[in-house]
Scaffold this motif. Structure first.
Motif, PDB file in Angstrom:
ATOM      1  N   LYS A 311       0.896  -1.175  -0.155  1.00  0.00           N
ATOM      2  CA  LYS A 311      -0.148  -0.035  -0.030  1.00  0.00           C
ATOM      3  C   LYS A 311       0.667   1.274  -0.078  1.00  0.00           C
ATOM      4  O   LYS A 311       0.572   2.341  -0.527  1.00  0.00           O
ATOM      5  CB  LYS A 311      -1.006   0.010   1.219  1.00  0.00           C
ATOM      6  N   THR A 336      -9.964   2.290 -10.797  1.00  0.00           N
ATOM      7  CA  THR A 336      -9.789   1.006 -10.124  1.00  0.00           C
ATOM      8  C   THR A 336      -9.095   0.104 -11.223  1.00  0.00           C
ATOM      9  O   THR A 336      -8.347   0.468 -12.113  1.00  0.00           O
ATOM     10  CB  THR A 336     -11.440   0.587 -10.218  1.00  0.00           C
ATOM     11  N   TYR A 356     -12.913   2.998  -2.188  1.00  0.00           N
ATOM     12  CA  TYR A 356     -11.865   2.128  -2.624  1.00  0.00           C
ATOM     13  C   TYR A 356     -11.290   2.720  -4.010  1.00  0.00           C
ATOM     14  O   TYR A 356     -10.313   1.764  -4.639  1.00  0.00           O
ATOM     15  CB  TYR A 356     -12.232   0.924  -2.888  1.00  0.00           C
ATOM     16  N   TYR A 517     -13.920  -5.681  -3.232  1.00  0.00           N
ATOM     17  CA  TYR A 517     -12.734  -4.631  -3.613  1.00  0.00           C
ATOM     18  C   TYR A 517     -12.213  -4.242  -2.229  1.00  0.00           C
ATOM     19  O   TYR A 517     -11.005  -3.796  -2.393  1.00  0.00           O
ATOM     20  CB  TYR A 517     -13.289  -3.407  -4.444  1.00  0.00           C
ATOM     21  N   ASP A 521      -8.273  -3.621  -1.847  1.00  0.00           N
ATOM     22  CA  ASP A 521      -7.717  -2.366  -1.575  1.00  0.00           C
ATOM     23  C   ASP A 521      -6.959  -2.277  -0.180  1.00  0.00           C
ATOM     24  O   ASP A 521      -5.761  -1.750   0.061  1.00  0.00           O
ATOM     25  CB  ASP A 521      -8.899  -1.263  -0.980  1.00  0.00           C
TER      26      ASP A 521
END
Length: 575
Positions: A311, A336, A356, A517, A521
């Protein structure tokens, strides 16, 4: 870029004029498409075996699909078929064929042809095309109900069966061949020359660098009222010889639609020929390709086996800079993992509204905070921990400057943020044959989420735990090369199984996508970057009606099987 008339361009014009116009079809009645490759075997039209046997006009003018997926609406436009029905568990599909369809030799096209062609794929293991292999993997049996009706029984439930196999979802579809010609032939070796189809054009001639197709004024579609004859009397697919020569051909009106060019080349063409347009009238000019770009991460290799470290990289990456530098403004940042088509909007919106979605700009401080939270300390240029420098090798396919330029930007961004990143260019065969499928990378640049253009499962289903194999073993179908596993991946996979069983258009699917999702994420097994871009010049000197963002009847990729729609929409510029 300065465009000049070269020997190559002059030779192309001479070829077109001498060979293509020998039968007195004027340039005003001829549409010329760019062919970006040599025709390996101009006398072979067996699409069921590998090689260039349909992109040079065969499946754009002669072989028609049953349906055509509309990328704007997500609907299947009926073509040789009028519709279909499926049972409750999506294991049986019944297709209704259009009445009055004929092969160009006058024989009727009907259920016998469909059943015959499907059975070729089911019974001949030597047939190796992707579409034939997919049919063989999915279909248990096929049967004729009547002349206009065909029933498929599948080996497993698949709500996406029609669009995957007969809807031109990406590039092509399973093409139906005439039983009265193929019967008794070995489908693995039959050259099918001269070829015939149901389309409004018939084959005239071909060489290694061009193919010519002439209009069949006795086309079934015009006779039945399905559709008027297309305006072009002749269609030529002409090998341009690369970006510089295709630019010269476009500027001098010797091409009507060209393959991908850079923004500099496009602007040079427009400066010389103001009739040349693109998908957008201004930046980004280019149309989005189905395979959005992303950074793949091997989740088994420390420290990238830590979701917070992955991340952190996602925060550090500045997608706007990738757009502006690597793509020169001809694409847009991905929000996305999905290609940003109108048909995908419900799913993209659901992800973004759930919180997200990805920002276009970087948040370097947030990324560095995550790194420091995992015990790394900035020591000069880079972070260190227990005497080890935080570093990463990013493998990149050297076959395209798009790929290498993108990774160069990302490497610089990571370096500035304190990660000792390094690009590792490898040649195309090694990249796809060794690096990606066997997990022989820390990070790499690719597009392994490719697939979803009208529904989410085709892309999202590629990251389930069912496809996890150890590093060193080949990932099935390039699925989950990240080797993403663990509780979050298992929860994600359970939602994917639910989505996979639901019919297309189920109103609960967007919500399920957002629910799934959250795991992507939180764990970031890959990092979406930007949309893939195709800047395709289209020339209005002789023809108007090209697909654009303002004339969105479908996308502009004229080497696909849906090109029938493009040709039928063309009108003489003088009208």
């Amino acid at each position: 870029m300065k465009l000049t008339t070269t020997l190559l361009a002059s030779s192309a014009l001479a070829l077109m004029a001498g060979a293509a116009l020998a039968q007195d079809v004027s340039r005003e009645n001829t549409v010329i498409f760019d062919l970006d490759r040599t025709i390996q075997d101009p006398e072979n039209f067996n699409w069921m075996t590998p090689g260039t046997k349909r992109m040079h006009g065969a499946h754009q003018t002669m072989w028609e699909p049953l349906f055509i997926l509309n990328y704007g609406t997500g609907e299947l436009d009926p073509w040789l078929a009028t519709g279909f029905e499926q049972n409750d568990d999506s294991t049986e599909f019944t297709i209704s064929l259009r009445e009055g369809v004929e092969w160009s030799d006058g024989e009727a096209f009907n259920a016998d042809d469909v059943v015959f062609t499907v059975n070729l794929a089911l019974t001949n293991e030597e047939i190796s095309s992707r579409e034939a292999s997919t049919i063989r993997a999915q279909v248990a049996s096929v049967e004729k109900v009547d002349d206009q009706t065909v029933k498929f029984t599948l080996t497993n439930p698949n709500p996406r069966f029609i669009v995957e196999n007969f809807g031109v979802r990406i590039f092509g579809s399973f093409l139906i061949m005439p039983e009265h010609i193929w019967s008794g032939e070995n489908a693995a070796t039959f050259a099918f020359n001269p070829p015939i189809g149901t389309g409004p054009y018939t084959f005239t001639s071909a060489a290694s660098n061009r193919a010519i197709w002439d209009r069949n004024d006795d086309w079934w579609g015009a006779k039945t009222g399905f559709m008027d004859l297309p305006a072009p009397e002749r269609v030529i697919f002409l090998e341009s010889g690369g970006e510089e020569s295709r630019a010269q051909l476009m500027a001098s009106n010797q091409l009507d639609a060209a393959q991908n060019v850079t923004i500099g080349t496009f602007e040079a063409i427009q400066a010389q020929n103001p009739n040349v347009i693109a998908w957008y009238a201004d930046y980004p000019y280019a149309a989005a390709d189905p395979c959005a770009r992303q950074l793949e991460i091997n989740t088994t290799i420390a420290p990238w086996d830590n979701a917070n470290m992955r991340k952190a990289v996602a925060h550090i990456i500045d997608r706007n800079q990738i757009v502006n530098v690597a793509y020169e403004g001809t694409t847009e940042a991905s929000r996305t993992m999905f290609a940003q088509y109108g048909s995908m909007a419900p799913f993209i919106d659901a992800v973004v509204e759930a919180g997200y979605g990805l920002p276009a700009a970087a948040d370097v401080a947030a990324g560095q905070a995550l790194i420091e939270g995992e015990g790394w300390t900035r020591d000069g240029d880079y972070y260190t921990k227990d005497g080890e420098t935080l570093s990463v090798d990013i493998h990149v396919n050297s076959a395209s400057t798009e790929y290498t330029r993108t990774i160069d930007v990302i490497v610089e961004q990571l370096q500035r943020a304190g990660i000792d990143a390094r690009a590792v260019p490898v040649e195309n065969g090694v990249f796809w044959g060794e690096v990606l499928p066997f997990g022989a990378y820390e990070m790499s640049y690719s597009w392994l989420s490719c697939g979803s253009v009208n529904e989410p499962w085709a892309s999202m289903g590629r990251y389930t735990v069912a496809d996890v194999v150890p590093v060193g073993e080949r990932s099935p179908g390039f699925n989950n090369t990240a080797r993403w596993d663990g509780p979050a991946a298992e929860a994600y996979s359970a939602i994917m199984a639910d989505i996979a069983s639901r019919p297309l258009g189920d109103e609960e699917i967007p919500g399920l996508v957002a629910e799934a999702y959250q795991h992507l994420d939180a764990e970031m097994p890959f990092i979406p970057l930007v949309q893939a871009a195709k800047l395709l010049p289209m020339n209005e000197t002789y023809w108007t009606g090209w697909p654009t963002a303002d004339n969105y009847y479908n996308h502009p990729f004229f080497w696909w099987n849906h090109t029938h729609q493009i040709i039928h929409n063309l009108e003489p510029a003088g009208n």
